[in-house]
Design a protein around this motif. Structure first.
Motif, PDB file in Angstrom:
ATOM      1  N   GLN A  27      44.933  81.677  13.746  1.00 26.83           N
ATOM      2  CA  GLN A  27      45.799  81.697  12.648  1.00 26.83           C
ATOM      3  C   GLN A  27      44.950  81.396  11.333  1.00 26.83           C
ATOM      4  O   GLN A  27      45.347  81.595  10.510  1.00 26.83           O
ATOM      5  N   GLU A  28      43.765  80.464  11.608  1.00 26.77           N
ATOM      6  CA  GLU A  28      43.131  79.870  10.309  1.00 26.77           C
ATOM      7  C   GLU A  28      42.084  81.004  10.022  1.00 26.77           C
ATOM      8  O   GLU A  28      41.397  80.699   9.093  1.00 26.77           O
ATOM      9  N   GLY A  29      41.966  81.934  10.863  1.00 30.28           N
ATOM     10  CA  GLY A  29      40.743  83.040  10.641  1.00 30.28           C
ATOM     11  C   GLY A  29      39.191  82.138  10.635  1.00 30.28           C
ATOM     12  O   GLY A  29      38.250  82.623   9.969  1.00 30.28           O
ATOM     13  N   LEU A  30      39.146  81.148  11.530  1.00 26.07           N
ATOM     14  CA  LEU A  30      37.953  80.524  11.478  1.00 26.07           C
ATOM     15  C   LEU A  30      36.991  81.175  12.547  1.00 26.07           C
ATOM     16  O   LEU A  30      37.369  81.735  13.541  1.00 26.07           O
ATOM     17  N   ALA A  31      35.472  81.104  12.251  1.00 29.10           N
ATOM     18  CA  ALA A  31      34.641  81.490  13.120  1.00 29.10           C
ATOM     19  C   ALA A  31      34.208  80.580  14.280  1.00 29.10           C
ATOM     20  O   ALA A  31      33.395  79.843  14.034  1.00 29.10           O
ATOM     21  N   ALA A  32      34.972  80.398  15.237  1.00 31.62           N
ATOM     22  CA  ALA A  32      34.780  79.523  16.399  1.00 31.62           C
ATOM     23  C   ALA A  32      34.918  80.375  17.685  1.00 31.62           C
ATOM     24  O   ALA A  32      36.032  81.067  17.920  1.00 31.62           O
ATOM     25  N   GLU A  33      34.266  80.065  18.571  1.00 32.49           N
ATOM     26  CA  GLU A  33      34.556  80.539  20.084  1.00 32.49           C
ATOM     27  C   GLU A  33      34.891  79.307  20.830  1.00 32.49           C
ATOM     28  O   GLU A  33      34.144  78.038  20.748  1.00 32.49           O
ATOM     29  N   VAL A  34      35.679  79.418  21.720  1.00 31.71           N
ATOM     30  CA  VAL A  34      35.971  78.217  22.506  1.00 31.71           C
ATOM     31  C   VAL A  34      36.141  78.667  24.084  1.00 31.71           C
ATOM     32  O   VAL A  34      36.844  79.599  24.513  1.00 31.71           O
ATOM     33  N   ARG A  35      35.722  77.540  24.842  1.00 39.34           N
ATOM     34  CA  ARG A  35      35.635  77.644  26.267  1.00 39.34           C
ATOM     35  C   ARG A  35      36.071  76.275  26.765  1.00 39.34           C
ATOM     36  O   ARG A  35      35.902  75.400  26.013  1.00 39.34           O
ATOM     37  N   SER A  36      36.389  75.945  28.158  1.00 42.07           N
ATOM     38  CA  SER A  36      36.595  75.044  28.738  1.00 42.07           C
ATOM     39  C   SER A  36      36.000  74.939  30.229  1.00 42.07           C
ATOM     40  O   SER A  36      35.517  76.054  30.652  1.00 42.07           O
ATOM     41  N   ALA A  37      35.608  73.655  30.562  1.00 41.68           N
ATOM     42  CA  ALA A  37      34.953  73.645  32.058  1.00 41.68           C
ATOM     43  C   ALA A  37      35.420  72.105  32.645  1.00 41.68           C
ATOM     44  O   ALA A  37      35.876  71.548  31.805  1.00 41.68           O
ATOM     45  N   GLY A  38      34.799  72.004  33.882  1.00 38.86           N
ATOM     46  CA  GLY A  38      35.252  70.612  34.262  1.00 38.86           C
ATOM     47  C   GLY A  38      34.008  70.146  35.054  1.00 38.86           C
ATOM     48  O   GLY A  38      33.211  70.892  35.695  1.00 38.86           O
ATOM     49  N   VAL A  39      33.921  68.759  34.940  1.00 43.21           N
ATOM     50  CA  VAL A  39      32.785  68.317  35.697  1.00 43.21           C
ATOM     51  C   VAL A  39      33.157  68.083  37.269  1.00 43.21           C
ATOM     52  O   VAL A  39      31.997  67.946  38.006  1.00 43.21           O
ATOM     53  N   SER A  40      34.059  68.219  37.644  1.00 43.85           N
ATOM     54  CA  SER A  40      34.351  68.368  39.181  1.00 43.85           C
ATOM     55  C   SER A  40      35.538  69.537  39.613  1.00 43.85           C
ATOM     56  O   SER A  40      36.187  69.489  40.474  1.00 43.85           O
ATOM     57  N   ALA A  41      35.180  70.542  38.765  1.00 46.91           N
ATOM     58  CA  ALA A  41      35.842  71.890  38.847  1.00 46.91           C
ATOM     59  C   ALA A  41      35.579  72.975  40.086  1.00 46.91           C
ATOM     60  O   ALA A  41      34.401  72.798  40.513  1.00 46.91           O
ATOM     61  N   ILE A  42      36.581  73.757  40.627  1.00 49.54           N
ATOM     62  CA  ILE A  42      36.321  74.689  41.333  1.00 49.54           C
ATOM     63  C   ILE A  42      36.208  75.931  40.551  1.00 49.54           C
ATOM     64  O   ILE A  42      37.222  76.147  40.033  1.00 49.54           O
ATOM     65  N   THR A  43      35.042  76.650  40.459  1.00 48.91           N
ATOM     66  CA  THR A  43      34.994  77.859  39.614  1.00 48.91           C
ATOM     67  C   THR A  43      35.995  78.890  40.176  1.00 48.91           C
ATOM     68  O   THR A  43      35.936  79.256  41.367  1.00 48.91           O
ATOM     69  N   GLY A  44      36.781  79.446  39.188  1.00 50.82           N
ATOM     70  CA  GLY A  44      37.779  80.565  39.624  1.00 50.82           C
ATOM     71  C   GLY A  44      38.972  80.211  40.063  1.00 50.82           C
ATOM     72  O   GLY A  44      39.920  81.124  40.205  1.00 50.82           O
ATOM     73  N   GLY A  45      39.525  78.670  40.125  1.00 47.41           N
ATOM     74  CA  GLY A  45      40.528  78.422  40.529  1.00 47.41           C
ATOM     75  C   GLY A  45      41.627  78.637  39.365  1.00 47.41           C
ATOM     76  O   GLY A  45      41.387  78.782  38.243  1.00 47.41           O
ATOM     77  N   PRO A  46      43.111  78.574  39.742  1.00 48.20           N
ATOM     78  CA  PRO A  46      43.906  78.841  38.572  1.00 48.20           C
ATOM     79  C   PRO A  46      44.076  77.380  38.063  1.00 48.20           C
ATOM     80  O   PRO A  46      43.927  76.353  38.313  1.00 48.20           O
ATOM     81  N   ILE A  47      44.418  77.490  36.523  1.00 46.44           N
ATOM     82  CA  ILE A  47      44.645  76.283  36.054  1.00 46.44           C
ATOM     83  C   ILE A  47      46.168  75.886  36.337  1.00 46.44           C
ATOM     84  O   ILE A  47      46.980  76.454  37.063  1.00 46.44           O
ATOM     85  N   SER A  48      46.683  74.679  36.145  1.00 46.74           N
ATOM     86  CA  SER A  48      47.947  73.811  36.530  1.00 46.74           C
ATOM     87  C   SER A  48      48.922  74.913  35.779  1.00 46.74           C
ATOM     88  O   SER A  48      49.111  75.362  34.730  1.00 46.74           O
ATOM     89  N   ARG A  49      50.027  75.130  36.902  1.00 49.09           N
ATOM     90  CA  ARG A  49      51.541  75.766  36.209  1.00 49.09           C
ATOM     91  C   ARG A  49      51.971  75.076  34.991  1.00 49.09           C
ATOM     92  O   ARG A  49      52.397  76.056  34.261  1.00 49.09           O
ATOM     93  N   ASN A  50      51.957  73.870  34.875  1.00 51.78           N
ATOM     94  CA  ASN A  50      52.527  73.333  33.687  1.00 51.78           C
ATOM     95  C   ASN A  50      51.480  73.581  32.312  1.00 51.78           C
ATOM     96  O   ASN A  50      52.221  73.906  31.384  1.00 51.78           O
ATOM     97  N   SER A  51      50.184  73.528  32.594  1.00 52.22           N
ATOM     98  CA  SER A  51      49.667  73.716  31.158  1.00 52.22           C
ATOM     99  C   SER A  51      49.730  75.198  31.187  1.00 52.22           C
ATOM    100  O   SER A  51      49.766  75.644  29.954  1.00 52.22           O
TER     101      SER A  51
END
Length: 195
Positions: A27-51
């Motif tokens: 919306q702001e036209g900002l030059a930013a890339e965004v990712r997320s990760a977890g310290v105890s995550a399982i790669t490739g799992g689904p995010i929570s239904r509510n999120s």
């Protein structure tokens, strides 16, 4: 600017932060890339239904899946923003070279000068005390009580964990994240104008 959000399982808070910031960046036209990760995550799992529901409600259509934080993500990021102080400590313990670019989200967007000074003094004192302890030197009662006093002055920078809660609890967490993201966008806009 490349921003990495970090929480525990990368299923609730950090995906919310990622999706909500991506919307704002677009919306702001900002030059930013965004990712997320977890310290105890399982790669490739689904995010929570509510999120996922809240992100869809906000207009974010891309599918997100969980990712374990690893060296490649840490190297990619210019800025690592965690959801709690515990996550921040974990990231710094695992990736000490990332210390200077790792903050809690709320800490990074803090704009109260008094609080910022208290944080700076606490960090300096804690470092001095840890050094004394490593050198088997005694730590004074005054040093310990000053650190405690500063801890009381500094707000809680943890974002509440909605894991297992109903949609309304997730909505409260999303609002908590959103208010910090609004401040983050202001900081990103200012840094763009200064370049």
């Amino acid at each position: 600017m490349r921003i990495l959000f970090v929480c525990t399982g990368n299923t609730c808070r950090s995906p919310l932060a990622e999706g909500l910031l991506r919307i704002r960046v677009h919306q702001e036209g900002l030059a930013a890339e965004v990712r997320s990760a977890g310290v105890s995550a399982i790669t490739g799992g689904p995010i929570s239904r509510n999120s996922a529901s809240l992100l869809q409600e906000a207009g974010f259509k891309e599918p997100l899946s969980s990712l374990t934080i690893q060296e490649s993500e840490v190297q990619w990021a210019d800025l690592i923003l965690t959801m709690t102080m515990g996550h921040k400590r974990t990231v710094i313990q695992r990736f000490p070279h990332a210390m200077d670019k790792t903050f809690t989200l709320k800490e990074y967007v803090e704009d109260d000068e008094h609080v910022l000074q208290a944080i700076e003094e606490r960090e300096r004192l804690v470092t001095e005390v840890q050094l004394k302890q490593a050198l088997s030197q005694s730590v004074s009662v005054e040093e310990r009580s000053r650190i405690y006093q500063l801890e009381v002055e500094i707000p809680d920078y943890d974002i509440s964990d909605p894991f297992g809660g109903p949609l309304e609890v997730y909505r409260q967490t999303a609002e908590e994240i959103g208010s910090s993201l609004d401040k983050l966008v202001i900081k990103l806009r200012k840094s763009r104008e200064e370049q």
